[in-house]
Enzyme design. Structure first.
Site, mmCIF file in Angstrom:
data_model
loop_
_atom_site.group_PDB
_atom_site.id
_atom_site.type_symbol
_atom_site.label_atom_id
_atom_site.label_comp_id
_atom_site.label_asym_id
_atom_site.label_seq_id
_atom_site.Cartn_x
_atom_site.Cartn_y
_atom_site.Cartn_z
ATOM 1 N N ILE A 16 -86.016 41.742 72.444
ATOM 2 C CA ILE A 16 -87.279 41.014 72.598
ATOM 3 C C ILE A 16 -88.264 41.414 71.508
ATOM 4 O O ILE A 16 -89.001 40.593 70.962
ATOM 5 C CB ILE A 16 -87.869 41.263 74.008
ATOM 6 C CG1 ILE A 16 -86.847 40.841 75.055
ATOM 7 C CG2 ILE A 16 -89.169 40.498 74.205
ATOM 8 C CD1 ILE A 16 -87.120 41.332 76.441
ATOM 9 N N ASP A 35 -89.541 52.350 65.489
ATOM 10 C CA ASP A 35 -88.276 52.320 66.237
ATOM 11 C C ASP A 35 -87.427 53.526 65.832
ATOM 12 O O ASP A 35 -87.488 54.008 64.703
ATOM 13 C CB ASP A 35 -87.513 51.007 65.914
ATOM 14 C CG ASP A 35 -86.576 50.562 67.034
ATOM 15 O OD1 ASP A 35 -86.674 49.408 67.482
ATOM 16 O OD2 ASP A 35 -85.754 51.408 67.485
ATOM 17 N N ASN A 36 -86.615 54.033 66.764
ATOM 18 C CA ASN A 36 -85.674 55.125 66.408
ATOM 19 C C ASN A 36 -84.231 54.623 66.375
ATOM 20 O O ASN A 36 -83.292 55.409 66.241
ATOM 21 C CB ASN A 36 -85.816 56.298 67.387
ATOM 22 C CG ASN A 36 -85.304 55.925 68.785
ATOM 23 O OD1 ASN A 36 -84.963 54.754 69.044
ATOM 24 N ND2 ASN A 36 -85.236 56.900 69.675
ATOM 25 N N SER A 38 -82.228 53.815 68.585
ATOM 26 C CA SER A 38 -81.293 54.374 69.591
ATOM 27 C C SER A 38 -80.562 53.253 70.324
ATOM 28 O O SER A 38 -79.495 53.463 70.884
ATOM 29 C CB SER A 38 -82.068 55.227 70.612
ATOM 30 O OG SER A 38 -82.956 54.403 71.358
ATOM 31 N N LEU A 63 -90.539 58.204 69.986
ATOM 32 C CA LEU A 63 -91.811 58.415 70.706
ATOM 33 C C LEU A 63 -91.843 59.760 71.431
ATOM 34 O O LEU A 63 -92.903 60.242 71.828
ATOM 35 C CB LEU A 63 -92.063 57.270 71.696
ATOM 36 C CG LEU A 63 -92.429 55.906 71.096
ATOM 37 C CD1 LEU A 63 -92.631 54.873 72.208
ATOM 38 C CD2 LEU A 63 -93.679 55.998 70.223
ATOM 39 N N SER A 128 -91.453 44.700 83.742
ATOM 40 C CA SER A 128 -90.277 43.967 84.227
ATOM 41 C C SER A 128 -90.478 43.527 85.668
ATOM 42 O O SER A 128 -91.114 44.211 86.458
ATOM 43 C CB SER A 128 -89.043 44.884 84.147
ATOM 44 O OG SER A 128 -87.967 44.325 84.866
ATOM 45 N N THR A 130 -88.509 43.766 87.808
ATOM 46 C CA THR A 130 -87.808 44.717 88.684
ATOM 47 C C THR A 130 -88.795 45.548 89.484
ATOM 48 O O THR A 130 -88.448 46.117 90.524
ATOM 49 C CB THR A 130 -86.868 45.607 87.844
ATOM 50 O OG1 THR A 130 -85.876 46.172 88.690
ATOM 51 C CG2 THR A 130 -87.614 46.678 87.106
ATOM 52 N N TYR A 152 -85.158 53.191 86.504
ATOM 53 C CA TYR A 152 -85.648 52.358 85.384
ATOM 54 C C TYR A 152 -86.894 51.593 85.828
ATOM 55 O O TYR A 152 -87.940 51.654 85.192
ATOM 56 C CB TYR A 152 -84.555 51.381 84.925
ATOM 57 C CG TYR A 152 -85.115 50.195 84.194
ATOM 58 C CD1 TYR A 152 -85.231 48.955 84.815
ATOM 59 C CD2 TYR A 152 -85.557 50.320 82.885
ATOM 60 C CE1 TYR A 152 -85.780 47.867 84.146
ATOM 61 C CE2 TYR A 152 -86.102 49.236 82.209
ATOM 62 C CZ TYR A 152 -86.209 48.020 82.850
ATOM 63 O OH TYR A 152 -86.756 46.945 82.204
ATOM 64 N N LYS A 156 -91.208 51.725 84.770
ATOM 65 C CA LYS A 156 -92.065 50.582 84.443
ATOM 66 C C LYS A 156 -93.311 50.603 85.330
ATOM 67 O O LYS A 156 -94.435 50.398 84.890
ATOM 68 C CB LYS A 156 -91.304 49.263 84.645
ATOM 69 C CG LYS A 156 -90.162 49.042 83.672
ATOM 70 C CD LYS A 156 -90.663 48.910 82.241
ATOM 71 C CE LYS A 156 -89.557 48.524 81.285
ATOM 72 N NZ LYS A 156 -89.993 48.454 79.884
ATOM 73 N N TYR A 180 -91.401 40.734 82.745
ATOM 74 C CA TYR A 180 -90.378 39.772 82.344
ATOM 75 C C TYR A 180 -89.451 39.488 83.501
ATOM 76 O O TYR A 180 -89.073 40.415 84.227
ATOM 77 C CB TYR A 180 -89.485 40.324 81.232
ATOM 78 C CG TYR A 180 -90.167 40.887 80.036
ATOM 79 C CD1 TYR A 180 -89.494 41.788 79.223
ATOM 80 C CD2 TYR A 180 -91.470 40.554 79.692
ATOM 81 C CE1 TYR A 180 -90.088 42.326 78.094
ATOM 82 C CE2 TYR A 180 -92.076 41.093 78.574
ATOM 83 C CZ TYR A 180 -91.373 41.974 77.783
ATOM 84 O OH TYR A 180 -91.962 42.515 76.674
HETATM 85 C C1 WQD Z 1 -78.073 38.302 86.643
HETATM 86 C C2 WQD Z 1 -77.153 37.777 87.745
HETATM 87 C C3 WQD Z 1 -75.647 39.397 88.652
HETATM 88 C C4 WQD Z 1 -73.239 39.984 85.069
HETATM 89 C C5 WQD Z 1 -81.439 42.903 84.849
HETATM 90 C C6 WQD Z 1 -82.371 44.049 85.075
HETATM 91 C C7 WQD Z 1 -83.780 43.590 84.827
HETATM 92 C C8 WQD Z 1 -83.890 42.995 83.448
HETATM 93 C C9 WQD Z 1 -82.879 41.864 83.284
HETATM 94 C C10 WQD Z 1 -84.741 44.661 81.951
HETATM 95 C C11 WQD Z 1 -77.012 38.763 88.891
HETATM 96 C C12 WQD Z 1 -74.890 38.270 87.949
HETATM 97 C C13 WQD Z 1 -74.216 39.542 85.958
HETATM 98 C C14 WQD Z 1 -71.885 39.637 85.282
HETATM 99 C C15 WQD Z 1 -72.537 38.404 87.251
HETATM 100 N N1 WQD Z 1 -83.698 43.989 82.469
HETATM 101 N N2 WQD Z 1 -73.855 38.770 87.022
HETATM 102 N N3 WQD Z 1 -71.581 38.851 86.379
HETATM 103 O O1 WQD Z 1 -79.649 42.113 87.215
HETATM 104 O O2 WQD Z 1 -81.111 40.023 87.286
HETATM 105 O O3 WQD Z 1 -81.723 41.889 85.770
HETATM 106 O O4 WQD Z 1 -81.583 42.411 83.542
HETATM 107 O O5 WQD Z 1 -85.909 44.500 82.153
HETATM 108 O O6 WQD Z 1 -84.633 44.709 84.945
HETATM 109 O O7 WQD Z 1 -82.259 44.417 86.441
HETATM 110 O O8 WQD Z 1 -79.750 40.502 85.242
HETATM 111 O O9 WQD Z 1 -78.021 39.461 83.834
HETATM 112 O O10 WQD Z 1 -77.504 41.705 84.939
HETATM 113 O O11 WQD Z 1 -77.615 39.617 86.318
HETATM 114 O O12 WQD Z 1 -72.220 37.717 88.231
HETATM 115 O O13 WQD Z 1 -70.953 40.021 84.509
HETATM 116 O O14 WQD Z 1 -75.855 37.573 87.200
HETATM 117 O O15 WQD Z 1 -75.000 39.736 89.863
HETATM 118 O O16 WQD Z 1 -76.946 38.035 90.093
HETATM 119 P P1 WQD Z 1 -80.515 41.135 86.500
HETATM 120 P P2 WQD Z 1 -78.172 40.359 85.008
#
Ligand code: WQD
Length: 353
Positions: A16, A35-36, A38, A63, A128, A130, A152, A156, A180
């Protein structure tokens, strides 16, 4: 925006971050990427330069290195910071929580202290969805209680609280935490995009590797949820729409002080199978999948309430799911061609550019 000319972007070589750096440069801002590397590739800096006509300045700094961060901000003359740098793998955070607290929270403490000492008191933070946890009704509204379900997400949430306290303690500070939902897609040029190392955890980069033949089939993590087709629903947003949201947030901070949290999503949700079918449309062929057991920690539905972003930032997402998948697919093909071309050059002993 008159007094906002030089923007420092931490994590600016990441997924992003790189798209936001390109958008900032195209809006006429001077940008320094801090940026590092990583979790990103230095070659992204040159590819941002190919998109915008000028490479951003680069400060290779971790950082967690307090002295380096203070020394940088003493000289940088930064007018504002967009802060992306941080570890972001949910599963990894459960295995190594201390690394996440040290890097994400400790790194942000160093950043804020160095900014404060240098008189740079505007920050847009990469938060996020989350942080909403699994107890809130959908769609998520910024005023809802937060309760992250993993280390994680907790980093946040803690950083949001830190920004709230900083702005309460000093009215010269202004901060926006952008929550996000699910960022996907890539820059339409195909030069930058989501390029995780190894086997991707996230849905769209995994589908991209199935589409280009690097992985055999998508595992759909459960089709017995209480949703229309039984698979989980998420609010997927194009990474370029997200980048524009950061510029709108910066414009807001130029005119306001205080602290705001803002959702960046589309306000619509799509199921795993709907994303898969959108990707089939984008790449022009059927993609294999199997139904697998549910993934621990997944919740059935996430979707943004997008009214505050529209009201406060005058921003809303524009791209639809097929466009997100089409741009992801274009980047995937170009990335594969770049890798193959480098391999040929290495084989021929041609020195890499
Ligand atoms: C989306 C859906 C999976 C992979 C995560 C982080 C969130 C943010 C975005 C940082 C879910 C399904 C996934 C696969 C699948 N990251 N899936 N097969 O979990 O909504 O969010 O990434 O900010 O903090 O939690 O995203 O893309 O991992 O999953 O069926 O191989 O796709 O079960 O329902 P998620 P995701």
């Amino acid at each position: 925006m008159g007094n906002m000319k030089h923007i420092v972007v931490t994590g600016g070589a990441g997924f992003i971050g790189s798209h936001t750096v390109a958008a900032l440069q195209q809006e006429g801002f001077a940008v320094t990427v801090l940026d590092n590397f990583s979790n990103s590739d230095p070659s992204v800096i040159g590819r941002i330069g190919q998109i915008t006509g000028q490479c951003p300045a680069l400060a290779e700094i971790d950082l967690r290195d307090r002295d380096a961060v203070f020394s940088f901000f003493r000289e940088a003359g930064a007018d504002a910071v967009i802060h992306f740098a941080g570890f972001k793998a949910v599963g990894e955070s459960c295995l190594h929580p201390l690394d996440y607290f040290h890097n994400n929270i400790g790194g942000t403490v160093n950043l804020l202290a160095a900014m404060d000492a240098a008189g740079c008191k505007r920050i847009v933070f990469s938060s996020s969805a989350t942080v909403y946890g699994d107890k809130n009704p959908v769609p998520f509204v910024e005023t809802m209680p937060t309760g992250a379900a993993n280390p994680y997400g907790r980093t946040k949430r803690v950083i949001e609280e830190m920004l709230s306290d900083m702005t309460a303690s000093d009215p010269a500070w202004s901060a926006a935490a952008l929550r996000y939902f699910n960022p996907v897609g890539a820059h339409p040029s195909g030069l930058i995009g989501e390029n995780p190392n190894g086997i991707p955890d996230n849905l769209v980069p995994y589908i991209a590797k199935v589409a280009c033949g690097e992985l055999e089939a998508l595992r759909v993590f459960g089709n017995d949820y209480d949703t229309p087709d039984g698979t989980c629903l998420r609010d997927y947003i194009h990474v370029c729409d997200l980048a524009k949201g950061h510029i709108c947030a910066m414009r807001y901070l130029a005119e306001h002080t205080g602290f705001e949290t803002v959702n960046l999503g589309t306000g619509r949700s799509a199921s795993v199978l709907e994303v898969l079918h959108a990707y089939e449309t984008a790449c022009g062929r059927k993609l294999p999948y199997v139904i697998a057991p549910r993934r621990p920690g997944d919740i059935p539905r996430m979707q943004a309430d997008v009214r505050k972003a529209k009201r406060l930032l005058h921003w809303s997402a524009e791209s639809d799911l097929v466009t997100m998948c089409r741009d992801s697919w274009h980047f995937t093909i170009m990335q594969k061609e770049r890798r193959e071309s480098h391999a040929v050059h290495r084989h021929q002993g041609v020195s890499e550019g």
